[in-house]
Design an enzyme around this catalytic site. Structure first.
Site, PDB file in Angstrom:
ATOM      1  N   CYS B  81      -4.473  -0.960  84.173  1.00  0.00           N
ATOM      2  CA  CYS B  81      -3.092  -1.094  83.710  1.00  0.00           C
ATOM      3  C   CYS B  81      -2.116  -0.458  84.696  1.00  0.00           C
ATOM      4  CB  CYS B  81      -2.939  -0.557  82.295  1.00  0.00           C
ATOM      5  SG  CYS B  81      -1.436  -1.164  81.491  1.00  0.00           S
ATOM      6  N   HIS B 186      -6.852  -3.308  79.091  1.00  0.00           N
ATOM      7  CA  HIS B 186      -7.547  -2.036  78.852  1.00  0.00           C
ATOM      8  C   HIS B 186      -8.981  -2.269  78.444  1.00  0.00           C
ATOM      9  CE1 HIS B 186      -4.124   0.789  79.038  1.00  0.00           C
ATOM     10  NE2 HIS B 186      -3.419  -0.267  78.688  1.00  0.00           N
ATOM     11  N   GLU B 188     -11.201  -0.130  78.023  1.00  0.00           N
ATOM     12  CA  GLU B 188     -11.636   0.940  77.117  1.00  0.00           C
ATOM     13  C   GLU B 188     -11.166   0.683  75.679  1.00  0.00           C
ATOM     14  OE1 GLU B 188      -9.199   1.085  79.176  1.00  0.00           O
ATOM     15  OE2 GLU B 188      -7.537   2.322  78.416  1.00  0.00           O
TER      16      GLU B 188
END
Lengths: 255, 209
Positions: B81, B186, B188
């Site tokens: 990002c 993202h 994660e």
């Protein structure tokens, strides 16, 4: 194409997972960590975790519990309940939450919304609004601190919340909560026609069709639900499959 | 040792946790730039604004060491990002700022109609990727990843782009140039697919996609 979200909600009270009907009659429905693990395994889009006793008890959020919950989540997690200060928000995000939901604190001090939004980015700030119907078409906002009855009309509060910089609104119908009789579509429509920020509808989902109506007729950007997952055989996948068949773009993964 | 750079700009906890879920055994989160010298892989995550990001990297002394370890020693690098946007030569968020200049190009706002497409671009959105790129190995067609951004990196050499998303316009969301990998979404926060992508990154052989 951006997907419509189905978001399970976990209500936390007395170190247990609970479910209510019309914000009363709380019953224990399991272990929060275990539930998060199941939702994570089921690939849900996001998760909302609300510590519903924090405001009433006047205490701080339970950061250790939040951290444990966050450790099991590999999708966006929104945490709410008793978040009253910038430090609470910082700490909550630090232990792993992606967004915070603020309710009572925003009603008591609306500028808290803009302070939080400026500091952490509006995408991290969800304003949670609990609503009851006074008379047909007239909705009032209630604080989670039950001693305060506000004579706050929903439309005005929604506009103010958007102006102050909230990223999203979590709109819960107290009347429909836990009843599994369907979302209050008139309420959702009123809200989505009043503001442009994403609206997460909450309260009343009992069958997949209810979710479809909240999105297609109500205009909600996302639907939150709890009872349907605790008390029926519907899994997130089954609900999203129905949403997909109804033409709603969803993230569909077989689990 | 996998180093996750802490420059005060993100949810490091989630990134470290996801890397461990991707079976990374030795993950360290640190704001000490010197530790990059012992890194096997370098992860630059990030949420927030470009000017704050570059300012913090500068203040903490990361920039010369990143240049040495990533451009010089060609250690595997993953930007996430803001960590992707900072690779640009120039960033146009909140004014004009120099970026790391590891990838020639600009970081700019998505040029879309705000009445039709709201910004930030938040939520799950599908990504179309180059089949040959092993960053996306074992993933199905057009997987959804979680996005949370208004700005994107537009590289001068579009040959480095390995994945795109369509939100008002088609824009690049992943690049792979030698040892440098960067994604705009993202991983994660993207559950199973995100963890697979992280695992793929950790096992990437140096190649150009």
């Amino acid at each position: 194409m951006l997907k419509t979200r189905l978001i399970p909600t976990l209500l936390f009270k007395d170190y247990s997972l609970v479910k209510s009907v019309k914000f009363a009659d709380y019953r224990m429905v399991g272990n929060p960590i275990q539930s998060v693990r199941v939702y994570n395994a089921r690939n849900v889009d996001e998760l909302i975790f609300l510590d519903i006793a924090a405001s009433d008890d006047g205490r701080d959020p339970l950061f250790t519990v939040i951290e444990e919950i966050a450790n099991e989540c590999f999708m966006p997690l929104t945490v709410g309940g008793g978040i009253r200060t910038i430090d609470h928000i910082r700490h909550t995000l630090q232990v792993g939450a992606d967004k915070v939901a603020i309710n009572t604190a925003a009603l008591k001090n609306p500028l808290f919304i803009s302070e939080a939004s400026t500091k952490f980015g509006k995408q991290a700030i969800v304003v949670s609004i609990d609503v009851f119907q006074k008379s047909p078409g007239i909705y009032k906002v209630r604080t989670s601190d039950k001693t305060h009855t506000l004579s706050l009309e929903l439309g005005n509060w929604l506009k103010q919340v958007e102006k102050l910089g909230a990223g999203e609104i979590l709109l819960t119908s107290i009347d429909r909560d836990g009843t599994m009789t369907g979302y209050d579509i008139e309420l959702i429509k009123l809200a989505t026609q009043t503001v442009t920020i994403p609206m997460i509808a909450s309260g009343g989902a009992g069958i997949p069709q209810h979710c479809i109506e909240a999105i297609k007729t109500g205009g909600a950007a996302a639907v939150a639900a709890a009872s349907i997952f605790h008390f029926t055989q519907y899994t997130p996948y089954m609900i999203k499959k129905s949403m997909n068949e109804a033409g709603i773009p969803v993230r569909l993964l077989r689990t | 040792m996998i180093i996750v750079v802490d420059y005060g700009m993100s949810n490091l906890h989630s990134v470290a946790k996801a890397l461990r879920a991707a079976e990374a055994h030795d993950v360290t989160v640190t704001s000490n730039a010197q530790r990059l010298k012992n890194a096997s892989h370098i992860i630059l995550p990030g949420q927030g604004a470009f000017p704050d990001g570059i300012k913090n990297l500068n203040r903490l002394g990361f920039i010369p060491i990143l240049r040495e370890e990533v451009l010089g020693k060609k250690k595997p690098f993953l930007g996430i990002c803001l960590g992707m946007q900072l690779l640009a030569s120039i960033g146009f968020e909140n004014g004009k700022n120099r970026g790391l200049d590891f990838i020639a190009g600009e970081s700019k706002q998505l040029p879309i109609n705000p009445t039709e497409y709201k910004l930030p671009h938040i939520g799950w959105d599908d990504v179309v990727y180059k089949e040959t790129c092993s960053l996306f190995a074992s993933l199905p067609q057009d997987p959804d990843f979680y996005f949370l951004q208004s700005f994107f990196l537009a590289p001068e050499d579009t040959g480095d782009v390995v994945a795109w998303c369509d939100y008002g316009i088609k824009f690049p969301v992943a690049i792979h140039y030698e040892n440098i990998v960067a994604v705009l979404f993202h991983p994660e926060k993207s559950q199973r697919f995100g963890i697979t992508l992280l695992r793929n990154f950790l096992h990437l052989k140096p190649e150009v996609c």
